[in-house]
Design a protein around this motif. Structure first.
Motif, PDB file in Angstrom:
ATOM      1  N   LYS A 249       7.424 -37.789  18.904  1.00  0.00           N
ATOM      2  CA  LYS A 249       8.759 -37.622  18.634  1.00  0.00           C
ATOM      3  C   LYS A 249       8.763 -36.797  17.610  1.00  0.00           C
ATOM      4  CE  LYS A 249       9.902 -40.910  21.290  1.00  0.00           C
ATOM      5  NZ  LYS A 249      10.810 -40.814  22.344  1.00  0.00           N
TER       6      LYS A 249
ATOM      7  N   ASN B  21      15.030 -34.141  14.764  1.00  0.00           N
ATOM      8  CA  ASN B  21      15.959 -33.405  15.639  1.00  0.00           C
ATOM      9  C   ASN B  21      16.274 -31.967  14.748  1.00  0.00           C
ATOM     10  OD1 ASN B  21      17.679 -32.618  17.633  1.00  0.00           O
ATOM     11  ND2 ASN B  21      19.466 -34.056  16.453  1.00  0.00           N
TER      12      ASN B  21
ATOM     13  N   THR C 249       4.468 -36.211  32.632  1.00  0.00           N
ATOM     14  CA  THR C 249       5.780 -36.045  32.567  1.00  0.00           C
ATOM     15  C   THR C 249       6.083 -36.512  34.296  1.00  0.00           C
ATOM     16  OG1 THR C 249       5.902 -33.775  33.339  1.00  0.00           O
ATOM     17  CG2 THR C 249       6.091 -34.453  31.035  1.00  0.00           C
TER      18      THR C 249
ATOM     19  N   VAL D  92      15.294 -29.013  26.542  1.00  0.00           N
ATOM     20  CA  VAL D  92      15.218 -30.422  26.484  1.00  0.00           C
ATOM     21  C   VAL D  92      14.354 -30.903  25.205  1.00  0.00           C
ATOM     22  CG1 VAL D  92      14.220 -32.419  27.605  1.00  0.00           C
ATOM     23  CG2 VAL D  92      15.687 -30.690  29.049  1.00  0.00           C
ATOM     24  N   HIS D  93      14.952 -31.652  24.702  1.00  0.00           N
ATOM     25  CA  HIS D  93      14.540 -32.283  23.441  1.00  0.00           C
ATOM     26  C   HIS D  93      13.074 -33.036  23.762  1.00  0.00           C
ATOM     27  CE1 HIS D  93      13.774 -34.226  19.573  1.00  0.00           C
ATOM     28  NE2 HIS D  93      14.662 -33.438  19.021  1.00  0.00           N
TER      29      HIS D  93
ATOM     30  N   ASN E 144      12.118 -35.434  22.721  1.00  0.00           N
ATOM     31  CA  ASN E 144      12.226 -36.866  22.741  1.00  0.00           C
ATOM     32  C   ASN E 144      12.875 -37.206  24.106  1.00  0.00           C
ATOM     33  OD1 ASN E 144      11.227 -36.919  20.272  1.00  0.00           O
ATOM     34  ND2 ASN E 144      13.019 -37.359  19.327  1.00  0.00           N
ATOM     35  N   ASP E 145      13.352 -36.303  24.633  1.00  0.00           N
ATOM     36  CA  ASP E 145      14.255 -36.785  25.951  1.00  0.00           C
ATOM     37  C   ASP E 145      13.277 -36.452  27.134  1.00  0.00           C
ATOM     38  OD1 ASP E 145      16.427 -37.356  24.356  1.00  0.00           O
ATOM     39  OD2 ASP E 145      17.122 -35.484  24.451  1.00  0.00           O
ATOM     40  N   VAL E 146      12.140 -35.791  27.067  1.00  0.00           N
ATOM     41  CA  VAL E 146      11.307 -35.606  28.287  1.00  0.00           C
ATOM     42  C   VAL E 146      10.844 -36.915  28.740  1.00  0.00           C
ATOM     43  CG1 VAL E 146       9.109 -34.659  29.110  1.00  0.00           C
ATOM     44  CG2 VAL E 146      10.445 -33.383  27.107  1.00  0.00           C
ATOM     45  N   LYS E 147      11.148 -36.933  30.182  1.00  0.00           N
ATOM     46  CA  LYS E 147      10.536 -38.192  30.808  1.00  0.00           C
ATOM     47  C   LYS E 147       9.045 -38.341  30.758  1.00  0.00           C
ATOM     48  CE  LYS E 147      14.992 -38.558  33.261  1.00  0.00           C
ATOM     49  NZ  LYS E 147      15.517 -37.955  34.414  1.00  0.00           N
TER      50      LYS E 147
END
Lengths: 593, 205
Positions: A8, A11, A571, A580-581, A583-586
């Motif tokens: 993480k 931001n 991923t 894509v941030h 923290n938002d990567v799946k």
């Protein structure tokens, strides 16, 4: 190698650009005609380049008809044949390829891929297009003046370029060509300043130079090359115009024409050749480098694999650009030069093959173990690699003085340069259009017509140019209207010429299928997804497709990674867009959790 | 330089991500317009450099005959220096918010530039009167061509200068034309340096 930041992170606040900074169109004229939006300017550039390119294509058909079935078409005289050769060459190199890669793709992709709202100088950008259009119109006008356009060959060598024995040599033909070139260069300089400054200064947050897609690196370096190389053509165009109009002797030696001593004296034709090729060789890379960049991105996206050796690819582009300024005289071996100069230029020519080979290896290694999707852009990209290698290898032949001298004025050279800077870049143009058409229109091009277009173009190009190497080996000269009773040329050469003509006509008509596909698909094509190729670069991350005014939503995207995060281990998706941030990567859930 | 530092980075590394994510702004620390002008000046420099190389190459041929430089060319040089100094004075005025100095500097700079152009025309007329004619003498052809190319660039600069003067005349604040004035001054200094180099070249050849 790790492609994303798995932890993480803090931001990073998005960057905003005040609306006041944007150009706003208020009427039909300012929205579609005198528009300052780079995307519209890109389409204007591309449309004009394609139209004039079609003229160049028709000229090539006429040449091929004469070579394939000599003395059949009475309107193709020796003079008009030379005019077709000249105008075809100049149109294709300058007014089609240069304008399309830099004015077309440059305008459309730079601002989107670097995450900018628009080019930094929209008004100058608009002027750039209109001056380019003026240059094209001046060029076209030369077809309609007494004596017709110049037939001096695209290199415009003096003294013959401005003598009465050359078609268009003493009329307006050559003058209009030179004036048109001068306007083209002025227009390009305006656009080029925009491209360079936008790339250097207007990138969005997080978009470092080394996170830029290679397309942008190719366009950037090619633009720098053009800004430094076009002045040589500009200067020589001015000096030749003065020689032609005012009778100065910059390039014109003392010369007798048809028994008459002309007033010229003492000028140096070789000086023109040096100036011309100081522009002319970098011009090869002005066309090739954007193609290198674009093909790198096509390969990566459609093979779902990061580009192999990104940093080396960037450096290779820059190295090729720098080296391209010290190889120019390999075009002049037959003009005669000190053998040490010949040695120097042959050596630099071989050296430039090193960074070029690095790129070819890296493209191939990008495909290695990739999840290759044989989409139409991918087919064109692979075809480019094959064609570029073929054309490049014959370039190594011609870079050596002892091989070049006997082959220089033969069809071998025609085959070489068409493969390396005609067919190869055009294949990339096609691949790029199939790739970015959904972005520009929101619709897909028809796949069946696309595959037909690809296979006919690719195989057809080889049917045209492979035999041409053989013609060169047996001594068939280039720029000849007819071979007639040339004893040393076997009869089979005529048969082969006829075969090449048939192939050229078929390939030419396949391009009409492509244009039909574009025109139909703009209105009736299958609607595309927002990001049909699942690409990572920013142009596909806009709020709407096609991108609207200002490109992005109120907030500009923030970039967190390079443009090649494909098939990243751990991923869920096989691609992670640049914006894509982390923290938002799946991420894939660990087993047992 | 930032550019060279950036292209050595490795964008695929986690450690590089931390640095790159915070990266914002241009690669070169100056406003876009100033950078664009510098690039343009570089392009113009290439145009003139290649012309001088061509001049040097052409000199080697048998028919080369040097031409004298009319005295008025020295006067023109002084006028161009005055023009450049006046432009710089205008910049100082704009920076210190001295409107009258800004206006005077711009007007003197522009007037001197026009006087320089008129002087260059006189040079051509004088050479004509002395019996020289361009087509017969390559040295003169180069002199005319380079003089004309330099004059065209001054005319281009005068377009921007005129826009700035008109904006001032309409009452815009001095600080709002600071950037344009600075750009004009920079361009004038460049054109002075260029002409100085050409002039020395003409004198020594």
């Amino acid at each position: 190698m790790v492609d994303i930041t798995p932890e993480k992170v803090e931001n990073v606040s998005p960057a905003e650009v005040p609306e006041a900074d944007l150009y706003h169109a208020h009427s039909f004229w300012t929205k579609y005609v005198f528009c300052q939006d780079a995307k519209v300017i890109a389409i204007q550039y591309s449309g004009t380049a394609v139209v004039i390119g079609m003229v160049g294509l028709v000229l090539s058909w006429l040449m091929r008809l004469q070579l394939g079935v000599p003395e059949t078409f009475s309107f193709i005289s020796p003079e008009s044949y030379l005019q077709f050769v000249t105008m075809h060459g100049m149109i294709m190199v300058i007014y089609l390829l240069t304008a399309l890669f830099l004015g077309g793709f440059g305008n459309y992709l730079i601002q989107l891929m670097v995450g900018a709202r628009d080019m930094v100088f929209p008004y100058v950008n608009m002027l750039s297009y209109w001056i380019y259009l003026l240059a094209v119109l001046i060029l076209v006008a030369s077809f309609f003046v007494p004596g017709g356009p110049t037939g001096a060959g695209w290199t415009l060598y003096p003294p013959q370029a401005i003598l009465s024995g050359t078609p268009g040599g003493t009329g307006l033909g050559i003058i209009l060509m030179l004036v048109s070139l001068a306007f083209f260069i002025i227009g390009f300089t305006m656009g080029g300043l925009n491209y360079v400054v936008t790339i250097l200064q207007a990138r969005t947050r997080g978009m470092t130079l080394m996170r830029m897609p290679l397309t942008i690196w190719g366009i950037f370096t090619a633009t720098v090359l053009a800004l430094l190389a076009f002045p040589a053509l500009f200067v020589s165009a001015i000096m030749m115009t003065l020689d032609s109009v005012l009778g100065t002797s910059f390039f014109m030696p003392a010369i007798v024409e048809f028994g008459e001593q002309l007033s010229y004296g003492g000028g140096s034709p070789i000086l023109f050749q040096h100036l011309f090729w100081f522009f002319g060789h970098p011009e090869v890379y002005i066309v090739a480098l954007p193609a290198f960049g674009i093909v790198s991105d096509l390969l990566s996206v459609h093979a779902r694999r990061h580009i192999f050796g990104y940093r080396m690819m960037v450096w290779a582009i820059v190295a090729i650009g720098a080296l391209s300024f010290v190889v120019w005289a390999h075009h002049m071996y037959v003009s005669g030069m000190n053998p040490w100069f010949g040695f120097f230029f042959a050596t630099t020519t071989l050296i430039i093959a090193v960074p070029t080979a690095i790129k070819v290896y890296n493209w191939t290694l990008t495909l290695w173990r990739g999840d290759i999707h044989l989409t139409i852009p991918m087919l064109f990209a692979i075809a480019f690699i094959i064609t570029f290698v073929n054309g490049g290898i014959t370039g190594l032949f011609l870079g050596n003085v002892i091989v070049d001298v006997p082959l220089s004025d033969t069809m071998f050279v025609v085959a070489h340069f068409h493969m390396v800077m005609g067919i190869a870049p055009i294949l990339v143009v096609f691949g790029a259009i199939y790739h970015w058409f959904p972005l520009m229109t929101g619709r897909m091009l028809n796949d069946a017509m696309g595959r037909f277009h690809f296979w006919v173009t690719f195989i057809g190009a080889y049917l045209i140019y492979f035999p041409m190497h053989y013609l060169g080996f047996v001594g068939v000269p280039r720029r000849y209207w007819s071979m007639e009773d040339t004893n040393f040329i076997p009869d089979s050469a005529a048969d082969l010429n006829a075969f090449i003509t048939v192939a050229a006509l078929i390939v030419g008509f396949a391009q009409l299928v492509f244009i039909y596909n574009i025109l139909v698909s703009i209105f009736k094509g299958k609607p595309s997804e927002r990001n049909p190729w699942k690409a990572t670069s920013l142009e596909w991350q806009t709020e709407t497709v096609p991108p609207g005014h200002g490109n992005f939503s109120k907030e500009l995207p923030v970039v967190y990674r390079w443009a090649y995060s494909f098939s990243v281990p751990g991923t869920v998706d096989d691609y992670v867009p640049q914006n894509v941030h982390p923290n938002d990567v799946k991420l894939v859930e660990p087993e047992g959790s | 330089m930032e550019f060279f530092r950036e292209i050595r980075s490795k964008p695929w590394l986690e450690s590089q991500d931390v640095i790159d994510n915070a990266r914002f702004g241009g690669s070169i620390a100056m406003p876009s317009t100033r950078l664009a002008l510098r690039i343009f000046v570089a392009v113009v420099g290439v145009v003139f450099s290649l012309s001088v190389v061509a001049y040097a190459d052409r000199m080697l041929l048998a028919d080369w005959k040097p031409v004298p430089e009319p005295t008025i060319m020295w006067l023109n040089l002084i006028i161009l220096i005055a023009s450049s100094v006046a432009m710089q004075w205008a910049v100082v005025g704009a920076r210190r918010d001295r409107r009258s100095q800004l206006e005077a500097g711009l007007l003197i700079g522009g007037a001197c530039s026009l006087a320089f152009l008129a002087g260059q025309l006189l040079v051509v007329r004088q050479l004509d009167a002395l019996g020289y004619f361009a087509p017969t003498n390559p040295a003169l052809s180069f002199l005319y061509m380079l003089t004309a190319m330099h004059a065209v660039h001054i005319l281009g600069g005068l377009v921007v200068w005129a826009r700035t003067v008109i904006r001032l005349w309409r009452g815009i604040a001095a600080e709002k034309v600071l950037m344009t004035t600075e750009l004009c001054a920079f361009y004038w200094h460049f054109l002075l340096a260029l002409w100085l180099a050409l002039f020395v070249w003409f004198v020594i050849t």
